[in-house]
Scaffold this motif. Structure first.
Motif, mmCIF file in Angstrom:
data_model
loop_
_atom_site.group_PDB
_atom_site.id
_atom_site.type_symbol
_atom_site.label_atom_id
_atom_site.label_comp_id
_atom_site.label_asym_id
_atom_site.label_seq_id
_atom_site.Cartn_x
_atom_site.Cartn_y
_atom_site.Cartn_z
ATOM 1 N N UNK A 1 0.846 -1.203 0.000
ATOM 2 C CA UNK A 1 0.000 0.000 0.000
ATOM 3 C C UNK A 1 0.877 1.246 0.000
ATOM 4 N N UNK A 2 1.932 1.234 0.795
ATOM 5 C CA UNK A 2 2.844 2.380 0.846
ATOM 6 C C UNK A 2 3.517 2.590 -0.516
ATOM 7 N N UNK A 3 3.940 1.516 -1.148
ATOM 8 C CA UNK A 3 4.622 1.616 -2.443
ATOM 9 C C UNK A 3 3.653 2.141 -3.512
ATOM 10 N N UNK A 4 2.432 1.664 -3.499
ATOM 11 C CA UNK A 4 1.440 2.125 -4.487
ATOM 12 C C UNK A 4 1.154 3.603 -4.270
ATOM 13 N N UNK A 5 0.955 4.001 -3.035
ATOM 14 C CA UNK A 5 0.696 5.409 -2.729
ATOM 15 C C UNK A 5 1.862 6.273 -3.160
ATOM 16 N N UNK A 6 3.080 5.836 -2.884
ATOM 17 C CA UNK A 6 4.277 6.585 -3.259
ATOM 18 C C UNK A 6 4.387 6.711 -4.788
ATOM 19 N N UNK A 7 4.098 5.636 -5.511
ATOM 20 C CA UNK A 7 4.151 5.673 -6.973
ATOM 21 C C UNK A 7 3.078 6.629 -7.505
ATOM 22 N N UNK A 8 1.915 6.615 -6.926
ATOM 23 C CA UNK A 8 0.845 7.518 -7.367
ATOM 24 C C UNK A 8 1.222 8.981 -7.145
ATOM 25 N N UNK A 9 1.802 9.276 -6.006
ATOM 26 C CA UNK A 9 2.190 10.653 -5.704
ATOM 27 C C UNK A 9 3.296 11.112 -6.638
ATOM 28 N N UNK A 10 4.305 10.293 -6.834
ATOM 29 C CA UNK A 10 5.437 10.670 -7.705
ATOM 30 C C UNK A 10 4.964 10.832 -9.143
ATOM 31 N N UNK A 11 4.149 9.901 -9.647
ATOM 32 C CA UNK A 11 3.694 10.000 -11.042
ATOM 33 C C UNK A 11 2.772 11.203 -11.244
ATOM 34 N N UNK A 12 2.001 11.575 -10.245
ATOM 35 C CA UNK A 12 1.145 12.752 -10.352
ATOM 36 C C UNK A 12 1.995 14.006 -10.459
ATOM 37 N N UNK A 13 3.060 14.099 -9.627
ATOM 38 C CA UNK A 13 3.963 15.250 -9.706
ATOM 39 C C UNK A 13 4.753 15.257 -11.011
ATOM 40 N N UNK A 14 4.950 14.094 -11.606
ATOM 41 C CA UNK A 14 5.700 14.004 -12.861
ATOM 42 C C UNK A 14 4.809 14.338 -14.057
ATOM 43 N N UNK A 15 3.519 14.565 -13.855
ATOM 44 C CA UNK A 15 2.626 14.947 -14.950
ATOM 45 C C UNK A 15 1.964 13.762 -15.624
ATOM 46 N N UNK A 16 2.009 12.607 -15.042
ATOM 47 C CA UNK A 16 1.390 11.406 -15.618
ATOM 48 C C UNK A 16 0.138 11.116 -14.817
ATOM 49 N N UNK A 17 -0.931 10.827 -15.536
ATOM 50 C CA UNK A 17 -2.178 10.471 -14.870
ATOM 51 C C UNK A 17 -2.145 8.975 -14.603
ATOM 52 N N UNK A 18 -1.965 8.578 -13.353
ATOM 53 C CA UNK A 18 -1.794 7.148 -13.052
ATOM 54 C C UNK A 18 -3.074 6.333 -13.298
ATOM 55 N N UNK A 19 -4.219 6.960 -13.160
ATOM 56 C CA UNK A 19 -5.470 6.213 -13.367
ATOM 57 C C UNK A 19 -5.627 5.859 -14.843
ATOM 58 N N UNK A 20 -5.351 6.829 -15.740
ATOM 59 C CA UNK A 20 -5.429 6.552 -17.182
ATOM 60 C C UNK A 20 -4.414 5.503 -17.599
ATOM 61 N N UNK A 21 -3.201 5.613 -17.072
ATOM 62 C CA UNK A 21 -2.160 4.626 -17.424
ATOM 63 C C UNK A 21 -2.560 3.241 -16.927
ATOM 64 N N UNK A 22 -3.148 3.189 -15.746
ATOM 65 C CA UNK A 22 -3.588 1.901 -15.217
ATOM 66 C C UNK A 22 -4.676 1.302 -16.103
ATOM 67 N N UNK A 23 -5.611 2.165 -16.534
ATOM 68 C CA UNK A 23 -6.660 1.675 -17.429
ATOM 69 C C UNK A 23 -6.065 1.216 -18.756
ATOM 70 N N UNK A 24 -5.093 1.966 -19.264
ATOM 71 C CA UNK A 24 -4.471 1.613 -20.545
ATOM 72 C C UNK A 24 -3.755 0.271 -20.451
ATOM 73 N N UNK A 25 -2.949 0.091 -19.394
ATOM 74 C CA UNK A 25 -2.236 -1.181 -19.232
ATOM 75 C C UNK A 25 -3.207 -2.319 -18.902
#
Length: 192
Positions: free
Chosen positions: A24-48
């Protein structure tokens, strides 16, 4: 028994602290970092997720949703056009029936007109023959016969004669009846 309970509790705690919380911590950390990097993690998750064979049937991408919406819009347009076509076909059928009825009415009127023309031709021929007969008769006899006939028929016969014959027959008639016939002949010639 207490020992079994403690063992089960310690296994659950180990699983919770070693696996679940770090994931859970790793997923949350990845979501926060990818959001700051300008990537929408929800769209990427749906795409993959849509590319995975089993998961793809449960996940839909925005493109798929757009396509599904477009398909639904096209199907609605097709249904509307089918309804319009049905209405127009009904209108065409109605107009075809009206045309057929009018065509039948035209045929009937044409037949009536033909019959009337034939009757008129027959009447004119009869009047012509009567005019000839009255021309050959003595004027006094012709005047007496005409005095007992229907006025419209007498007028038709007199119209079929030349001026001299007409004048001699009118001279043999009662003055009042001759005047009435003369007035009627003048009105006919003026189209009244």
């Amino acid at each position: 028994m207490d020992q079994n309970r403690e063992t089960n509790t310690s296994k659950f705690q180990w699983f919770l602290f070693v696996i679940i919380i770090p994931v859970i911590f790793a997923i949350t950390l990845v979501l926060i970092i990818s959001t700051f990097a300008g990537v929408n993690p929800i769209e990427k998750t749906q795409e993959y997720g849509s590319q995975m064979p089993v998961v793809g049937s449960f996940v839909s991408t925005p493109e798929q949703e757009t396509q599904e919406q477009q398909i639904a819009n096209h199907e609605a347009t097709i249904q509307d056009q089918k309804a319009t076509i049905d209405e127009l076909e009904a209108t065409i059928n109605t107009k075809d029936q009206e045309i057929e009825e009018l065509s039948n009415e035209i045929n009937q009127l044409t037949e009536q007109l033909k019959s009337q023309k034939e009757a008129q031709a027959t009447r004119e021929e009869s009047i012509s023959q009567l005019s000839s007969s009255f021309t050959e008769m003595n004027e006094e006899s012709a005047a007496n016969v005409m005095a007992n006939m229907e006025q419209s028929v007498v007028l038709d016969i007199l119209e079929g004669m030349n001026d001299g014959e007409r004048g001699t027959i009118l001279a043999e008639m009662d003055a009042e009846f001759a005047a009435t016939l003369s007035n009627a002949l003048v009105q006919r010639s003026n189209g009244e």
